[in-house]
Design an enzyme around this catalytic site. Structure first.
Site, PDB file in Angstrom:
ATOM      1  N   GLU A   1       5.242  -3.470  12.233  1.00 45.75           N
ATOM      2  CA  GLU A   1       4.206  -2.443  11.998  1.00 45.75           C
ATOM      3  C   GLU A   1       3.027  -3.185  11.397  1.00 45.75           C
ATOM      4  O   GLU A   1       3.070  -3.579  10.225  1.00 45.75           O
ATOM      5  CB  GLU A   1       4.725  -1.375  11.024  1.00 45.75           C
ATOM      6  CG  GLU A   1       5.876  -0.548  11.546  1.00 45.75           C
ATOM      7  CD  GLU A   1       5.455   0.460  12.601  1.00 45.75           C
ATOM      8  OE1 GLU A   1       4.240   0.669  12.797  1.00 45.75           O
ATOM      9  OE2 GLU A   1       6.347   1.020  13.259  1.00 45.75           O
TER      10      GLU A   1
ATOM     11  N   GLU B   1       8.947   3.531  14.086  1.00 41.42           N
ATOM     12  CA  GLU B   1       9.688   3.930  12.889  1.00 41.42           C
ATOM     13  C   GLU B   1       9.568   5.436  12.756  1.00 41.42           C
ATOM     14  O   GLU B   1       8.471   5.986  12.880  1.00 41.42           O
ATOM     15  CB  GLU B   1       9.090   3.253  11.654  1.00 41.42           C
ATOM     16  CG  GLU B   1       9.306   1.748  11.666  1.00 41.42           C
ATOM     17  CD  GLU B   1       8.939   1.070  10.352  1.00 41.42           C
ATOM     18  OE1 GLU B   1       7.991   1.525   9.694  1.00 41.42           O
ATOM     19  OE2 GLU B   1       9.606   0.084  10.009  1.00 41.42           O
TER      20      GLU B   1
ATOM     21  N   ASN C   1       0.805  -1.240   0.000  1.00 42.36           N
ATOM     22  CA  ASN C   1       0.000   0.000   0.000  1.00 42.36           C
ATOM     23  C   ASN C   1       0.833   1.283   0.000  1.00 42.36           C
ATOM     24  O   ASN C   1       0.356   2.325  -0.435  1.00 42.36           O
ATOM     25  CB  ASN C   1      -1.051  -0.006   1.124  1.00 42.36           C
ATOM     26  CG  ASN C   1      -0.451  -0.119   2.497  1.00 42.36           C
ATOM     27  OD1 ASN C   1       0.737  -0.375   2.646  1.00 42.36           O
ATOM     28  ND2 ASN C   1      -1.271   0.079   3.503  1.00 42.36           N
TER      29      ASN C   1
ATOM     30  N   CYS D   1      -3.029   1.600   6.747  1.00 43.15           N
ATOM     31  CA  CYS D   1      -3.150   1.015   8.084  1.00 43.15           C
ATOM     32  C   CYS D   1      -3.648   2.043   9.093  1.00 43.15           C
ATOM     33  O   CYS D   1      -4.102   1.682  10.171  1.00 43.15           O
ATOM     34  CB  CYS D   1      -1.800   0.476   8.515  1.00 43.15           C
ATOM     35  SG  CYS D   1      -0.523   1.724   8.412  1.00 43.15           S
TER      36      CYS D   1
END
Ligand code: NAP
Length: 492
Positions: free
Chosen positions: A263, A473, A164, A297
């Site tokens: 993640e 991150e 994505n 997400c």
């Protein structure tokens, strides 16, 4: 505006012959296999790329391991300089990279251009962090000793990314890894390897030494995954993708006790209180919900609206949603592109029919988009009177579907918002400052946007709690994921 879409594809990809990027060169797969990359908007074949297997992965691990001592010993300023050069070249090639991304992923060109800038910003940010890797000198309780705390690169790392955000998910890992002095083996998603391989060219052109960055495309993730998890030389795996696969990788990591950063999926609540700036809340909810056709997400997955403004919000939200243009992402007026594939559409169909069966009203959409050459376009959908027990609120829909759930009190909405195993992003709109702090402290999510629907930037520590992941991150802490802490006790 008429564009010749086939011509754009030819311009970008004719004559391009990607190999897997291993040890500084682009190579065919050892077994000669290739796989097809297709355009989700049309179903057309874009290009075939080498299909990496176990022996290609092993060659990449060998290369990364051989390159590690020299890269770790390279001055941080030199590593930073290379990262800045790569970021600059990404921006110079922004139009080409964005077009390739839209071709293989489908998102509108404006979003692809934005993602290239966002992706480059991780390289620039971590170039700065490379130069700020500090240690400590600590007093020892024994007067004739000193403790020196050192922070050094973890070693060879494997980076696995989803479809994505084909560029940003890669640089959000590669930036800190390379800045820290790690060497890397990357595996982009099967649907979107072209953007990653284009980035490989950039790392090669700006002069990263052979073996420091390796990028492998594969139609089956298992030969890659089995090889890296079995190999003691790979010291860390960083993964972005579904919670389901993340759990498999945690189990795999036990064999050789690897460090893991994960993640994973989200189920973001977007809460609008009665006292919110209505227009800002609607604009924010639309931006959060429909970016990348709802396939992020951090997308608003459950939109909670307080009863006092529910009808007004729903009408305004539906009116703005109905004006969004659906189409091929290459067309300049497209706001909503295709879904990545047909299984993505099937999930949406399941969620919408479950909501209908449980008494929700479909205010808008609820059906596949009529002009639909590949079957992957979905009409932007607004669901009124949705509730937290519906599938659409229980699972990540990953599509342009907005369930609007009414609520009465702050306590009630917090219980519903937190009533999920996921804890990645959350949002709320209010003009009450006390409520901002109260609600932020109670939301069990790693990312909280208060009157801000797009909070992600390289300077912020992105990541989730609960089943949304481990580690962060970006931000100043992002580089810690790629550093080991050691100490030296010196007797005087
Ligand atoms: P996915 O199916 O988990 O795949 C992600 C990556 O893992 C791909 O490269 C995939 O390769 C690989 N993979 C799949 N099965 C594997 C296995 N058994 N062993 C090793 N690697 C494996 O997820 P996705 O459908 O691509 O992405 C959507 C999900 O990612 C959503 O849940 C979304 O919320 C999450 N996501 C999270 C973040 C975040 O920052 N938290 C960001 C973006 C997306 P193949 O492509 O070859 O299958």
């Amino acid at each position: 505006m008429q564009l010749d879409l086939a011509q754009i594809t030819h311009q970008m990809l004719d004559g391009v012959n990607y190999g897997n990027y291993i040890n500084g060169e682009f190579r065919a797969a050892a077994n000669g296999k290739v796989f097809d990359v297709t355009n989700p908007a049309t179903g057309d074949l874009l290009l075939s790329v080498p299909d990496a297997g176990a022996s290609d992965t092993l060659a990449a691990v060998d290369a990364a391991y051989a390159a590690l001592p020299a890269w770790m010993a390279t001055p941080a300023a030199t590593r930073a300089d290379l990262l800045r050069k790569a970021a600059a070249l990404m921006l110079e090639r922004r139009e080409r990279l964005a077009t390739i991304m839209t071709l293989e992923q489908g998102k509108p060109m404006t979003e692809s251009r934005g993602e290239i800038a966002y992706a480059a910003s991780f390289l620039t940010w971590f170039a700065g962090e490379a130069e700020r890797i500090y240690g400590d000198i600590v007093h020892n309780s024994a007067p004739n000793k000193r403790i020196f705390v050192l922070r050094q690169a973890v070693g060879v790392v494997a980076l696995i990314t989803p479809w994505n955000f084909p560029a940003a998910m890669l640089t959000r890992k590669l930036g800190p890894a390379l800045a820290a002095g790690c060497t890397a083996i990357c595996k982009p998603a099967e649907q979107t390897p072209l953007t990653a391989l284009e980035l490989g060219r950039i790392f090669q052109e700006v002069g990263f030494p052979a073996g420091v960055v390796n990028i492998l495309a594969a139609s089956d993730p298992l030969p890659f995954s089995d090889t890296i998890f079995a190999d003691d030389r790979v010291r860390k795996v960083s993964f972005t993708g579904s919670t389901e696969v993340g759990k498999i990788l945690i189990r795999n990591s036990a064999a050789t006790v690897k460090r893991m950063s994960l993640e994973l999926g989200g189920n973001a609540p977007f809460i609008v209180f009665d006292d919110a700036d209505l227009s800002a809340a609607v604009t924010g909810a639309i931006a959060s919900k429909f970016r990348n056709a709802g396939q992020t997400c951090v997308c608003a997955n459950r939109i909670f609206v307080q009863r006092g403004i529910y009808d007004q919000f729903a009408d305004l939200f539906a009116a703005k949603t109905s004006a969004m243009k659906v189409g091929n992402g290459l067309l300049p007026d497209t706001i909503i592109g295709p879904l990545i594939d047909l299984p993505a559409r099937e999930k949406i169909e399941r969620h919408v029919s479950d909501a209908k069966a449980h008494g929700a009203d479909i205010m808008l959409g609820g059906l596949p988009y009529p002009e639909n050459p590949s079957g992957t376009f979905w009409t932007p959908t607004v669901i009124r009177n949705a509730s937290s027990d519906m599938l659409v609120a229980q699972e990540e829909t990953f599509g342009p579907v907005a369930p609007l759930i009414p609520f009465d009190t702050e306590d009630e909405v917090l219980a519903q918002a937190n009533g999920t195993p996921f804890g990645l992003a959350s949002y709320f709109y209010t003009r009450d400052v006390s409520r901002v702090m109260r609600v932020a402290e109670k939301l069990e999510f790693g990312i909280i946007g208060a009157n801000d629907a797009l909070p992600s930037v390289a300077q912020a520590p992105f990541g989730g709690v609960k089943q949304s992941g481990l580690g962060r991150e970006g931000g100043a802490v992002g580089i810690d994921e790629y550093l080991e802490v050691k100490y030296l006790s010196l007797g005087l």
